[in-house]
Design a protein around this motif. Sequence first.
Motif, short mmCIF file in Angstrom:
data_model
loop_
_atom_site.label_atom_id
_atom_site.label_comp_id
_atom_site.label_asym_id
_atom_site.label_seq_id
_atom_site.Cartn_x
_atom_site.Cartn_y
_atom_site.Cartn_z
N ASN A 21 -18.09 -7.31 -20.06
CA ASN A 21 -19.42 -8.18 -20.50
C ASN A 21 -20.59 -7.77 -20.10
N ASP A 22 -21.59 -8.07 -20.78
CA ASP A 22 -22.95 -7.68 -20.63
C ASP A 22 -23.59 -7.68 -19.59
N GLU A 23 -23.18 -9.08 -18.83
CA GLU A 23 -23.59 -9.53 -17.43
C GLU A 23 -23.13 -8.36 -16.42
N GLN A 24 -21.81 -7.91 -16.55
CA GLN A 24 -21.61 -7.04 -15.64
C GLN A 24 -22.33 -5.71 -15.83
N MET A 25 -22.41 -5.18 -17.05
CA MET A 25 -23.18 -4.16 -17.59
C MET A 25 -24.56 -4.05 -16.96
N ARG A 26 -25.25 -5.17 -17.05
CA ARG A 26 -26.58 -5.24 -16.25
C ARG A 26 -26.64 -5.29 -14.80
N ALA A 27 -25.38 -5.42 -14.26
CA ALA A 27 -25.22 -5.48 -12.73
C ALA A 27 -25.12 -3.88 -12.27
N TRP A 28 -24.19 -3.21 -13.37
CA TRP A 28 -23.98 -1.82 -12.75
C TRP A 28 -25.21 -1.07 -13.21
N ALA A 29 -25.97 -1.40 -14.06
CA ALA A 29 -27.27 -0.59 -14.35
C ALA A 29 -28.17 -0.70 -13.07
N LYS A 30 -28.33 -1.68 -12.40
CA LYS A 30 -29.11 -1.66 -11.10
C LYS A 30 -28.51 -0.57 -10.12
N ALA A 35 -28.90 5.02 -8.04
CA ALA A 35 -28.20 6.39 -7.84
C ALA A 35 -29.27 7.50 -8.33
N HIS A 36 -29.74 7.26 -9.52
CA HIS A 36 -30.61 8.03 -10.19
C HIS A 36 -31.83 8.11 -9.30
N SER A 37 -32.20 7.21 -8.60
CA SER A 37 -33.68 7.31 -7.89
C SER A 37 -33.49 8.17 -6.73
N GLN A 38 -32.07 8.52 -6.29
CA GLN A 38 -31.73 9.33 -5.35
C GLN A 38 -31.29 10.72 -5.76
N ASN A 39 -31.79 11.14 -7.09
CA ASN A 39 -31.36 12.27 -7.68
C ASN A 39 -29.75 12.78 -7.78
N GLN A 40 -29.13 11.43 -7.94
CA GLN A 40 -27.62 11.68 -7.95
C GLN A 40 -27.16 11.26 -9.17
N LYS A 41 -26.01 11.78 -9.74
CA LYS A 41 -25.42 11.38 -10.91
C LYS A 41 -24.36 10.54 -10.76
#
Length: 178
Positions: A21-30, A35-41
Amino acid sequence: VEATSVSPEGRTSPEDAGIWNDEQMRAWAKIVEFAHSQNQKIGIQLIHGGRKSSGLAMFIDGELIAEEAAGGWPEELYAPTAINYTDKFPVPKELTRKQIKDIVRDFANAARRAVQAGFDVIEIHGAHGFLISSFFSPQSNKRTDEYGGSFENRIRFAIEVTDAIRGAIPATMPLFFR
């Protein structure tokens, strides 16, 4: 992110994460953003537990079923054929063709959400006796329709899931299959 379920009944335990669901998607986005802020994939593995769903979490006792009182759904296990995983698990219900198509759609929708969340890689979990791999095996798949019998028929579900996910994600996004 390992073993992220594409549907509530596809979880391997009540404690499993999902992206249905979209609520889970938004939580994963954080988490992806961090991860991206740490230059990670970061990648996500999509799963449906099939006849191994509704087990107790591995840190409790992964060999036993989670009954309803423990948050489980032992009456809602599905598989290619009504053959239980072990004698400690209930006999699952055989999937209808419509239910198979619905699960293929669940995988595609989960992949779309994974893309929206910003994941860099998607992996399909097709191993260890979970739903996709239970279609592969002639021991767990006794179907006589287009999803059973010959090797080509037994891999049909995996190909449909893979094609649906590939159609739901950018052409340049890596897609792995375990």
